[in-house]
Design a protein around this motif. Sequence first.
Motif, PDB file in Angstrom:
ATOM      1  N   UNK A   8       0.822  -1.214   0.000  1.00  0.00           N
ATOM      2  CA  UNK A   8       0.000   0.000   0.000  1.00  0.00           C
ATOM      3  C   UNK A   8       0.850   1.257   0.000  1.00  0.00           C
ATOM      4  N   UNK A   9       1.936   1.259   0.767  1.00  0.00           N
ATOM      5  CA  UNK A   9       2.789   2.433   0.891  1.00  0.00           C
ATOM      6  C   UNK A   9       3.776   2.575  -0.264  1.00  0.00           C
ATOM      7  N   UNK A  10       4.332   1.461  -0.727  1.00  0.00           N
ATOM      8  CA  UNK A  10       5.399   1.524  -1.737  1.00  0.00           C
ATOM      9  C   UNK A  10       5.133   0.533  -2.878  1.00  0.00           C
ATOM     10  N   UNK A  32       6.797  -3.997  -6.555  1.00  0.00           N
ATOM     11  CA  UNK A  32       6.845  -4.647  -7.881  1.00  0.00           C
ATOM     12  C   UNK A  32       8.286  -4.837  -8.335  1.00  0.00           C
ATOM     13  N   UNK A  33       9.108  -3.828  -8.147  1.00  0.00           N
ATOM     14  CA  UNK A  33      10.515  -3.942  -8.530  1.00  0.00           C
ATOM     15  C   UNK A  33      11.212  -5.019  -7.710  1.00  0.00           C
ATOM     16  N   UNK A  34      10.979  -5.043  -6.412  1.00  0.00           N
ATOM     17  CA  UNK A  34      11.600  -6.040  -5.531  1.00  0.00           C
ATOM     18  C   UNK A  34      11.161  -7.449  -5.898  1.00  0.00           C
ATOM     19  N   UNK A  35       9.930  -7.595  -6.367  1.00  0.00           N
ATOM     20  CA  UNK A  35       9.430  -8.920  -6.741  1.00  0.00           C
ATOM     21  C   UNK A  35      10.195  -9.504  -7.921  1.00  0.00           C
ATOM     22  N   UNK A  75      14.949 -14.222  -4.792  1.00  0.00           N
ATOM     23  CA  UNK A  75      15.478 -14.541  -3.460  1.00  0.00           C
ATOM     24  C   UNK A  75      14.724 -15.743  -2.921  1.00  0.00           C
ATOM     25  N   UNK A  76      15.301 -16.402  -1.944  1.00  0.00           N
ATOM     26  CA  UNK A  76      14.672 -17.590  -1.377  1.00  0.00           C
ATOM     27  C   UNK A  76      13.550 -17.263  -0.415  1.00  0.00           C
ATOM     28  N   UNK A  77      13.644 -16.141   0.272  1.00  0.00           N
ATOM     29  CA  UNK A  77      12.676 -15.782   1.300  1.00  0.00           C
ATOM     30  C   UNK A  77      11.324 -15.424   0.701  1.00  0.00           C
ATOM     31  N   UNK A  78      10.272 -15.846   1.352  1.00  0.00           N
ATOM     32  CA  UNK A  78       8.917 -15.496   0.944  1.00  0.00           C
ATOM     33  C   UNK A  78       8.367 -14.325   1.749  1.00  0.00           C
ATOM     34  N   UNK A  79       9.112 -13.867   2.756  1.00  0.00           N
ATOM     35  CA  UNK A  79       8.633 -12.765   3.586  1.00  0.00           C
ATOM     36  C   UNK A  79       8.573 -11.481   2.774  1.00  0.00           C
ATOM     37  N   UNK A  80       7.589 -10.652   3.089  1.00  0.00           N
ATOM     38  CA  UNK A  80       7.359  -9.425   2.324  1.00  0.00           C
ATOM     39  C   UNK A  80       7.299  -8.197   3.227  1.00  0.00           C
ATOM     40  N   UNK A  81       8.141  -8.153   4.236  1.00  0.00           N
ATOM     41  CA  UNK A  81       8.152  -7.033   5.163  1.00  0.00           C
ATOM     42  C   UNK A  81       9.039  -5.902   4.687  1.00  0.00           C
ATOM     43  N   UNK A  82       9.124  -4.863   5.503  1.00  0.00           N
ATOM     44  CA  UNK A  82       9.917  -3.686   5.167  1.00  0.00           C
ATOM     45  C   UNK A  82      11.399  -4.035   5.034  1.00  0.00           C
ATOM     46  N   UNK A  83      11.931  -4.760   5.996  1.00  0.00           N
ATOM     47  CA  UNK A  83      13.361  -5.087   5.946  1.00  0.00           C
ATOM     48  C   UNK A  83      13.684  -5.980   4.749  1.00  0.00           C
ATOM     49  N   UNK A  84      12.778  -6.886   4.428  1.00  0.00           N
ATOM     50  CA  UNK A  84      12.981  -7.764   3.271  1.00  0.00           C
ATOM     51  C   UNK A  84      12.911  -6.962   1.972  1.00  0.00           C
ATOM     52  N   UNK A  85      12.012  -5.972   1.916  1.00  0.00           N
ATOM     53  CA  UNK A  85      11.924  -5.106   0.745  1.00  0.00           C
ATOM     54  C   UNK A  85      13.257  -4.407   0.502  1.00  0.00           C
ATOM     55  N   UNK A 105      12.266   5.083   2.113  1.00  0.00           N
ATOM     56  CA  UNK A 105      11.443   4.328   1.160  1.00  0.00           C
ATOM     57  C   UNK A 105      10.407   5.232   0.487  1.00  0.00           C
ATOM     58  N   UNK A 106       9.855   6.191   1.231  1.00  0.00           N
ATOM     59  CA  UNK A 106       8.934   7.155   0.621  1.00  0.00           C
ATOM     60  C   UNK A 106       9.647   7.918  -0.504  1.00  0.00           C
ATOM     61  N   UNK A 107      10.873   8.367  -0.239  1.00  0.00           N
ATOM     62  CA  UNK A 107      11.640   9.097  -1.253  1.00  0.00           C
ATOM     63  C   UNK A 107      11.958   8.202  -2.444  1.00  0.00           C
ATOM     64  N   UNK A 108      12.269   6.946  -2.186  1.00  0.00           N
ATOM     65  CA  UNK A 108      12.550   6.003  -3.279  1.00  0.00           C
ATOM     66  C   UNK A 108      11.312   5.754  -4.130  1.00  0.00           C
ATOM     67  N   UNK A 109      10.163   5.652  -3.499  1.00  0.00           N
ATOM     68  CA  UNK A 109       8.916   5.452  -4.253  1.00  0.00           C
ATOM     69  C   UNK A 109       8.702   6.642  -5.202  1.00  0.00           C
ATOM     70  N   UNK A 110       8.986   7.846  -4.733  1.00  0.00           N
ATOM     71  CA  UNK A 110       8.848   9.035  -5.588  1.00  0.00           C
ATOM     72  C   UNK A 110       9.898   9.047  -6.700  1.00  0.00           C
ATOM     73  N   UNK A 111      11.070   8.480  -6.445  1.00  0.00           N
ATOM     74  CA  UNK A 111      12.164   8.492  -7.429  1.00  0.00           C
ATOM     75  C   UNK A 111      12.076   7.336  -8.420  1.00  0.00           C
TER      76      UNK A 111
END
Length: 112
Positions: A21-23, A28-31, A35-45, A103-109
């Motif tokens: 919702x936030x980023x 989508x880019x991170x997907x 990677x092996x991990x299925x976690x989708x948290x902030x640190x994993x992003x 991450x907010x700044x990266x979403x804008x960039x």
Amino acid sequence: MGKVLQIRVSAVTWNEGLVEDYWPSLVRLAASVPVKSEERGVLELVRRLDEGLRFMKWSDARKRAMGPGIREAARLRAELEAALADWDPRRANALSDDLEDALDALERAYIE
């Protein structure tokens, strides 16, 4: 710390759906980064974006536009994890705010 009971200081993404919702562009880019991990948290992003910057064949324009922000987010992630390891929740909390701002700044960039 007890013999059986362990005390931990940790950072968790309490609702992984909020990350998208936030980023949404960053998720989508991170997907696209394998990677092996299925976690989708902030640190994993942040970890996925950092690995993508280092190992994926992203365009030079994307690397120029987003590279500094990704490196900054990765630095903040490492500092946050170090603060947690040092049992410094106050510092970790401040770093979590800084990381979300990065991450907010990266979403804008974001660029294709």
